[in-house]
Design a protein around this motif. Structure first.
Motif, short mmCIF file in Angstrom:
data_model
loop_
_atom_site.label_atom_id
_atom_site.label_comp_id
_atom_site.label_asym_id
_atom_site.label_seq_id
_atom_site.Cartn_x
_atom_site.Cartn_y
_atom_site.Cartn_z
N UNK A 1 24.76 54.11 44.70
CA UNK A 1 25.56 52.97 45.13
C UNK A 1 26.08 52.17 43.94
N UNK A 2 25.51 52.37 42.77
CA UNK A 2 26.00 51.68 41.58
C UNK A 2 27.49 51.96 41.38
N UNK A 3 27.89 53.20 41.64
CA UNK A 3 29.30 53.56 41.40
C UNK A 3 30.22 52.86 42.40
N UNK A 4 29.74 52.72 43.63
CA UNK A 4 30.55 52.00 44.62
C UNK A 4 30.65 50.52 44.22
N UNK A 5 29.56 49.99 43.73
CA UNK A 5 29.57 48.60 43.28
C UNK A 5 30.54 48.42 42.11
N UNK A 6 30.57 49.41 41.23
CA UNK A 6 31.49 49.33 40.08
C UNK A 6 32.93 49.24 40.58
N UNK A 7 33.25 50.01 41.60
CA UNK A 7 34.60 49.96 42.16
C UNK A 7 34.89 48.57 42.72
N UNK A 8 33.90 47.99 43.35
CA UNK A 8 34.08 46.65 43.92
C UNK A 8 34.30 45.60 42.82
N UNK A 9 33.62 45.78 41.71
CA UNK A 9 33.83 44.86 40.59
C UNK A 9 35.27 44.96 40.11
N UNK A 10 35.74 46.18 40.00
CA UNK A 10 37.13 46.42 39.58
C UNK A 10 38.11 45.75 40.54
N UNK A 11 37.82 45.87 41.81
CA UNK A 11 38.69 45.25 42.82
C UNK A 11 38.74 43.74 42.61
N UNK A 12 37.60 43.15 42.31
CA UNK A 12 37.58 41.70 42.07
C UNK A 12 38.39 41.35 40.83
N UNK A 13 38.27 42.15 39.79
CA UNK A 13 39.02 41.83 38.57
C UNK A 13 40.52 41.90 38.86
N UNK A 14 40.90 42.89 39.66
CA UNK A 14 42.31 43.04 40.04
C UNK A 14 42.75 41.83 40.87
N UNK A 15 41.90 41.46 41.80
CA UNK A 15 42.21 40.31 42.66
C UNK A 15 42.37 39.05 41.82
N UNK A 16 41.54 38.93 40.80
CA UNK A 16 41.64 37.76 39.93
C UNK A 16 43.04 37.68 39.34
N UNK A 17 43.55 38.78 38.86
CA UNK A 17 44.87 38.78 38.25
C UNK A 17 45.94 38.52 39.31
N UNK A 18 45.75 39.12 40.46
CA UNK A 18 46.74 38.95 41.53
C UNK A 18 46.88 37.50 41.95
N UNK A 19 45.75 36.84 42.05
CA UNK A 19 45.82 35.47 42.55
C UNK A 19 46.42 34.54 41.50
N UNK A 20 46.16 34.83 40.23
CA UNK A 20 46.81 34.05 39.17
C UNK A 20 48.32 34.33 39.21
N UNK A 21 48.66 35.59 39.37
CA UNK A 21 50.10 35.94 39.43
C UNK A 21 50.77 35.24 40.60
N UNK A 22 50.09 35.20 41.72
CA UNK A 22 50.70 34.55 42.88
C UNK A 22 50.87 33.05 42.63
N UNK A 23 49.87 32.45 42.03
CA UNK A 23 49.93 31.03 41.67
C UNK A 23 51.15 30.78 40.78
N UNK A 24 51.40 31.73 39.92
CA UNK A 24 52.50 31.57 38.96
C UNK A 24 53.88 31.78 39.58
N UNK A 25 53.94 32.43 40.71
CA UNK A 25 55.27 32.75 41.26
C UNK A 25 55.56 31.97 42.52
N UNK A 26 54.53 31.45 43.16
CA UNK A 26 54.70 30.74 44.42
C UNK A 26 55.60 29.51 44.20
N UNK A 27 56.29 29.10 45.25
CA UNK A 27 57.15 27.90 45.23
C UNK A 27 58.09 27.93 44.02
N UNK A 28 58.73 29.05 43.87
CA UNK A 28 59.70 29.23 42.77
C UNK A 28 59.12 28.87 41.40
#
Lengths: 968, 968
Positions: A599-626
């Motif tokens: 299950x460690x490997x599945x957890x590693x994938x989940x960590x990666x997903x969180x890191x990606x989400x972190x970038x996505x949410x910053x990107x959205x913050x940067x583009x929202x409301x023009x």
């Protein structure tokens, strides 16, 4: 007849039927603010109100505003006895908000907004916006007010505001790169007046009057361009300040900019070698903007927030230099601003090394009580992490200049910076800032808000607390929840229904509580224990729930309200929680990998997903409301290894490689116990959950170590034990683990206290010994904690005392402990009131009394989990009294000897947001009583843990699960 | 005319022209062996020789073989004075190997092989095979001899063998599951005589005479089937023994098999509660095979290699019980085998808890010198990890039964088992077993070889050493290399040319040296330091070279020779090295990941490749030669976390996630120094390689932290510094790191001792201070080590002494230190001879003297890196003498107080294969002399490290790089 504003009225208004009456005698800033309020009305009613300067072009219902001494119409109304200006005259920042009849010929009703001074009028105007449901963040975050058909005020409505509780109230834009700096360059082309117009509006809407501008790269008095920033502040009535190391109305970067071999200011920030240049520098600063409203910083530090003299200078050298500096500065102020120094607000910060210069030591008198400091506001500071340091002692409290407090919601410095996103928690701000106020810090409150954005929620509370301490201060124990509800209503009345607002409430209180337990920038893979007490799993479950709630709300929000919701709630919530979750998963990943669990490997994938989400949410913050918030998410926030973000690291993912044989590990959930069932090694595990008499369910988990099909078989001979599953096969891939719920039926125990579950694994078998305890509730009083196993422990949430004592004090109030809801990592905290009192044990000290049963007499370790409060006095000690049973009261210092802000103990405390005091107590076999007496201010207790040294509870971040108590 | 065998002769031979003459009077086992030798001839010449029992059907050149007293033809030749049997008569295991003329009518020449006894004849027969170039592993590994046209012996050739040096010489198949067990079940259907036929052949071809069979699941005397195994051993003259806990010719599993409530042997392995049953069990064992040749184990341990009595029994209880047991056993042996006990070889193992029972203590007399032990071989043991424990003291050496040694090439036990593959190193076996012999251990040598396979190389040496100590023993210092060359010749004369044989030499000495530094099963990610002193990189480079060599050889080998090459060389070499490499890469992977270096991910892939290769090579071993070795690779060997293989773990791979900005790390190779160049953090690194006056090249590495293009720029103002590259861009993917070679030109130094390289990185710049030292060689004597920097250290390979003293002893030999080549982790070791001597300092103790220069006077730490030898006496101490300059000689115990085999210190020592003695010495500024005197036996020194406490050299596994010395 009521005073009415409604859509129809506004829609039909013509230039001869204006709602607002504007006077040319009014402060231009007041008129500017009135325009903003008019825009607020447009947002509320859908139509912009009309304004006129001519009395005969008014509507029948009109709004009249003005400032005492700057408004003919007010004088006129006063003369007519329609209003009574004496109610506000001579007061500070006060307004009258009154409905009157026929104020002017041709009108029927007027709402009069009269200010005692410029800011009084402005607050009055914004009071109208507030009453219309307009948020202070209408401009800053694009919060859209709820549309209204109409607005009524009773015909006799009258409200006179109070003078604000704290004289100077404001915030500080700091550590402005990369976020604020990029943002303002992108949107406004620099740190200029276009940008500050928005910031000042925010200051005033939040009923602040004081402001420190960005200063690490910007030069406020040059960037306007020119003096435009300072002029705008003056126009709006925003009192300008500067940080603790920027004296005489000069901002930090200015000297760097102006210095040079040929400069009239010399080329050394050194009052000894370049006295003349520096003096001239200060003098020109005072000349430049001394005629505006300011709080003039005095004193001197080294450049860029460093010490002024070398390490080898003596205390006396330093003090005398500083005295010389202040004398010089006072002289310059007299000459250039006002010969009467008491008329010029001045501030000296008792920050870092200045603190000892102020107090001196046994051999060297400090600056305290010096005539140079008469009428100077002495600014105290927190420890940069939200915990106050020393506070004015009783003797100091009558200092002519009063006191200030520099508080932090954002910090660039050790042990680890936090600049990305809000991580301040209202109960903490309340607890600390009310204490500051109680100790007499009432002349200046300034809070470092970093880039402002994401701090809106705590900033509102800070400003409201400073403005109306009666409402939200010391007497408003446990009212931050109410505050939060109102704040949500203020922002989202038009956006969300009640249920959704409750969800927003859950998000704001949820994420700030989690950040209070550990700030996001301070998280790493080793903070929470990956398995013990299931603290990681429970927190992940809580986070997942909140993330779901956030996403549901996100789906619900209209495009037009998204900017507000995203910036005020969604981004700080999800950004914070996703990051915390990433580290928690990384901890599980690392732990699982150490056992080779697939299950460690599945957890590693989940960590990666969180890191990606972190970038996505910053990107959205940067583009929202023009791109309204573009740049505001740029601060580094992952994996700090230094005090600043340099060299920060992403989570390291641990991957396991499947072994070649079918193998399984059996682990008791919430513990580090694990076994593969090898006959040669540990193969007996203990399930101890049922030692708590009210717990009937526990669990264990079986995990794959290979990708080969591996069977398990579970059996028990005890009729009172039920396992949720009895056989299964794991494959290390889609079936990598199975959690088995174990339920017991206490009715069938028949006196048994031990059972067995056998789990057959591919290499042998694991025996799980199931321990059960029952207690005779009638044997002990209510609220008695019972250790049911010789190797157990007692863990008590501080609020779960069995008894307590309150004592009436000389002021007629009660010396008492109060429970501060939510103000603990796992539940709450208790704190003694009055917060300023030093109590004497067995005289006036209140106490709480805990009851607990241990199976054996002897010496026990006692751990007190406290808020990492610093001592309020320079003695560096926080005392409390401990008394077990009939023993004498032992008064202990809850801090390590020699404790100092900035030492390693302190650093641990601010990172963990807990300080553990460890001591020993003697216990009897059976029932024991432990009294804890309040002694020093600053003793805030969250949890108590009691155990025999050899039975130290397993490691954890939050502390061991609370022990069962009678009546739970 | 010479005695000739050639192809033509054999090809043309008919049944009336036989080469071999066989007598029916000969031992059947001898005739069986003769048949094997005939098969050897067939392999060599391509045609099988003919054998006859009739004298008139012989070829003109014939081979006559027989045993004194069992051969009419030998008697006849003796009578004719063609041979002289007196030369061998009455001797032990001796043979005459002689060419004679016209031995029988009609023949011209005969090769006579006459044995003094059965084994003498067998060794004589195999001597012929040996002379024909047939390997002892012809059958076991399928080693094909080099084909010959013909074979000559001079007409007067005569060779009389010596009596073997050690009386009982053999090996022990142990820990036979999963490898040997699966193998024999697959190939032979069990532990039966079909299998043992091959094992006994191997014993005898290796000139052994003694054997302990597999015993953890097998029952040797039942599995033949029936007694066939024992009968076969007897037929071949293989003396059967049993392990230390299997008395009276009963093997371990037998009691478990026979016991029971209704068994005549009772149901308890307990001489107290079941005396009668146990006695009967022993008696029946003696009756069953007592008439064969045996060494009868006496004494008693608990079942399955455990203690006999509980922990609460006193020493006296234990001793008396054991005495009772031995008395009983002796009585049984008298009654059932021979009334003259001195005629029955018996053995008592002084193993584990039996050792204290033997010696007793101050209060309790042990079994030593008991009459019960008269004529009993007392078997000492190593510590299971190849280091002898106590040895017979001088007083003990005349014990009537003599002494034995139980040695390990394989072990199933603590601290960590090693059972997979050979990891024994010839110089160590030589050093330890010669010492055993010197101490009088000459009656029995038995070595645990696990599954035999992969141990062929060290096993050969062990057996040859035991057989001919004069040739390979104490006087043959540094001859293991020669031995290895001869061994390679023996196996591969027909397979490889000289260059290839040199390559095989490199592989065998290379992999065993690396395994000597750390056994494969004992490797893990944290053993070698990933960067310090580049010990990991250097070892990986060495391993990669050897792996290339192995693969080249593999490509070279014919299909028919592959089984031999693969099993004897390729598999143990590649298996071992690939596994070591895997952990080394894993260490680099973990370290790189901790710095977020993108190369971590590439390293993780390489670790995976190694793990895959590990499985592939085991699979190939299992399938090669039609499954000849199937099962032999089954032992677990990766990631032990317990003493046995249970719960072992694969390497955990660390993966990094690229950061979002271009970032680079600059690291000084061989050190942990690293920096990204942030102005806020460490950004000055030191390149210290050139502090060694003979080093002109060093390096640093730039590594990606992100996958974004990141530029670097390198510059220096020092003309004497050259960097191999000045600019570049890394991308974290195909360009994840760049190593920059730094070369200095000492001719251009012009007195400078410090230079600077500046590396511009995306976030700032890193300054690399380049330190250089030059020394005036004429200022110091040759072999003087020079610390050229105040923060440096002195590291000395033990063989690099500047002076030494040898002293002639009372026996006329020299008390001296010898350099043992290759017997050190990094170079060699020194050991004092005679190995049995306890020397007295300043009387007869030899010393070595080191010279070194330190920049400052004061107290220095001295670390002595020693072989983890155990004390030869029960005092538990190994003394040596230390003398600095003109100070007195300090005699120190190189072991920690209370040192014992099996304690934590010992465990560290056997895992690390080093024991560090730490002490302090006083040094002068400048030149110092340090003498090290030999005192106790067992002091074997590899390296000395000297430093001031505050300058402790960086962590490493192999120790700091040797310091420069004058004349290097």
């Amino acid at each position: 007849m009521e005073f009415i504003i409604n859509q129809t009225m506004l829609e039909k208004a013509t230039s001869s039927k204006a709602l607002f009456y504007q006077e040319r005698e009014a402060f231009s800033g007041v008129n500017k603010i009135a325009k903003k309020v008019m825009h607020d009305l447009e947002l509320v009613f859908g139509h912009a109100p009309v304004v006129t300067t001519e009395k005969d072009k008014l509507n029948s219902h009109v709004i009249l505003y003005g400032t005492v001494g700057h408004s003919p119409i007010l004088d006129e109304l006063d003369k007519k006895n329609l209003i009574d200006l004496k109610e506000i005259e001579g007061k500070r920042e006060v307004f009258l908000f009154q409905v009157i009849d026929q104020p002017i010929e041709g009108t029927e009703k007027a709402l009069v907004i009269a200010g005692s001074d410029k800011r009084g009028t402005i607050y009055g105007l914004f009071h109208l916006s507030e009453k219309l449901g307009v948020s202070p963040f209408v401009d800053w975050n694009g919060v859209r007010p709820k549309q209204k058909e109409s607005f009524y005020l009773k015909s006799d409505f009258k409200y006179v505001s109070k003078e604000p509780s704290v004289k100077h109230r404001g915030f500080f834009i700091n550590d402005e790169w990369p976020a604020f700096g990029n943002w303002t360059h992108e949107r406004f082309g620099g740190f200029n007046a276009d940008m500050y117009d928005h910031v000042f509006e925010l200051v005033l809407r939040l009923k602040g009057n004081y402001f420190w501008p960005a200063m690490w790269s910007a030069r406020f008095n040059d960037d306007g361009p020119g003096l435009a920033n300072a002029e705008l502040a003056d126009e709006y009535g925003v009192i300008m300040g500067a940080s603790h190391h920027e004296p005489c109305l000069r901002y930090g970067e200015e000297y760097k900019y102006l210095r040079g071999p040929d400069s009239e200011y010399g080329d050394a920030w050194n009052f000894i070698t370049n006295r003349e240049g520096i003096t001239k520098f200060w003098e020109d600063g005072l000349k430049r903007t001394g005629h505006f409203e300011n709080v003039v910083t005095i004193g001197m530090r080294g450049e860029a927030d460093t010490k002024i003299m070398g390490e080898d200078a003596t205390l006396k050298d330093n003090i005398e230099l500083l005295r010389d500096v202040i004398q010089t500065q006072n002289k310059l102020i007299k000459e250039n601003i006002n010969p009467d120094l008491s008329e010029v607000p001045r501030m000296l910060a008792l920050y870092k090394e200045v603190e000892p210069f102020f107090y001196g030591d046994k051999n060297t008198e400090g600056l305290i009580n010096s005539e140079e400091l008469e009428d100077v506001i002495l600014m105290f500071c927190d420890d940069n992490h939200g915990n106050l340091r020393t506070l004015p002692t009783e003797e100091m409290r009558d200092h002519s200049g009063g006191y200030g407090m520099y508080y932090h919601f954002d910090y660039h410095g050790g042990p680890i910076s936090y600049e990305w996103i809000n991580s301040s928690y209202l109960p903490k701000i309340w607890e600390q800032m009310t204490m500051a106020y109680d100790f007499g810090v009432r002349d200046l409150w300034i809070v470092n808000v970093g880039d402002i954005y994401t701090q809106e929620y705590p900033l509102s509370f800070f400003m409201d607390l400073a403005y109306d301490f009666d409402k939200w201060g010391t007497d408003a124990v446990n009212k931050t929840d109410l505050y939060t509800e109102q704040w949500i209503e203020q922002q989202f009345a038009g956006v969300f229904d009640e249920e959704a607002k409750q969800n927003v409430y859950d998000l704001l209180t949820g994420y700030t509580k989690i950040a209070h337990n550990r700030r996001p920038e301070h998280m790493n893979v080793d903070v929470y224990h990956p398995v013990n007490y299931q603290e990681t799993d429970q927190l992940i479950a809580q986070i997942d729930h909140l993330l779901d709630v956030a996403d549901e709300l996100y789906e619900m929000v209209d495009e037009e309200d998204l900017a507000a919701f995203f910036s005020l709630v969604y981004y700080p919530t999800v950004g914070n929680l996703n990051l915390q979750k990433m580290w928690l998963l990384n901890g599980k990943n690392k732990y699982a990998a150490s056992l080779n669990l697939m299950e460690a490997n599945q957890l590693a994938e989940q960590v990666k997903t969180c890191l990606k989400r972190d970038q996505e949410i910053v990107d959205e913050y940067h583009t929202i409301a023009d791109g309204k918030f573009y740049g505001m998410g740029l601060s580094e926030h992952i994996g700090f290894v230094n005090w600043n973000e340099d060299e920060n690291k992403n989570p390291v993912l641990s991957h396991v490689l499947p072994v070649n044989k079918p193998r399984l590990a059996v682990s008791i959930d919430g513990t580090e116990q694990t076994s593969e069932g090898s006959p040669w090694h540990l193969n007996t595990l203990y399930l101890t959950d049922f030692l708590a008499p009210d717990i009937d369910q526990g669990s264990f988990t079986i995990s794959s170590i290979s990708e080969k099909d591996a069977d398990y078989e579970i059996s028990t001979d005890n009729a009172w034990i039920t396992c949720s599953k009895l056989t299964g096969t794991l494959n290390g891939q889609d079936q990598a683990s199975a959690t088995i719920q174990v339920t017991i039926d206490r009715d069938k125990l028949d006196g048994e206290t031990e059972g067995e579950i056998v789990v057959k694994t591919p290499v042998g078998q694991v025996t799980i010994v199931v321990l059960v305890a029952e207690i005779d509730e009638s044997a002990y009083p209510e609220m008695t904690f019972v250790q049911t196993h010789p190797k157990g422990y007692i863990s008590i949430e501080a609020e779960h005392f069995a008894d307590h004592q309150e004592i009436t004090n000389e002021h007629g109030s009660m010396n008492r402990f109060e429970v501060l809801d939510g103000y603990g990592k796992t539940l709450s905290a208790i704190k003694a009131f009055p917060t300023t009192s030093h109590f004497t044990v067995e005289k006036d000290a209140p106490y709480v009394e805990y009851q607990f049963v241990v199976p054996e007499a002897g010496s026990y370790q006692l751990e007190l989990y406290r808020q990492p409060s610093n001592p309020v006095t320079r003695e560096g000690k926080i005392f409390c009294g401990l008394q077990t049973n009939d023993n004498y009261v032992k008064v202990i210092n809850a801090l390590p000897d020699g404790y100092q802000v900035d030492d390693a103990d302190w650093a641990q405390g601010v990172l963990n947001n807990i300080h553990k005091t460890e001591t020993t107590i003697d216990c009897k076999e059976g029932l024991n009583k432990l009294r804890i007496y309040a002694v020093s201010p600053g003793f805030v207790l969250e949890k108590l843990v009691i155990y025999q040294e050899e039975n130290k509870p397993a490691d954890s971040y939050l502390g061991p699960t609370e022990t069962y108590y009678v009546g739970r």
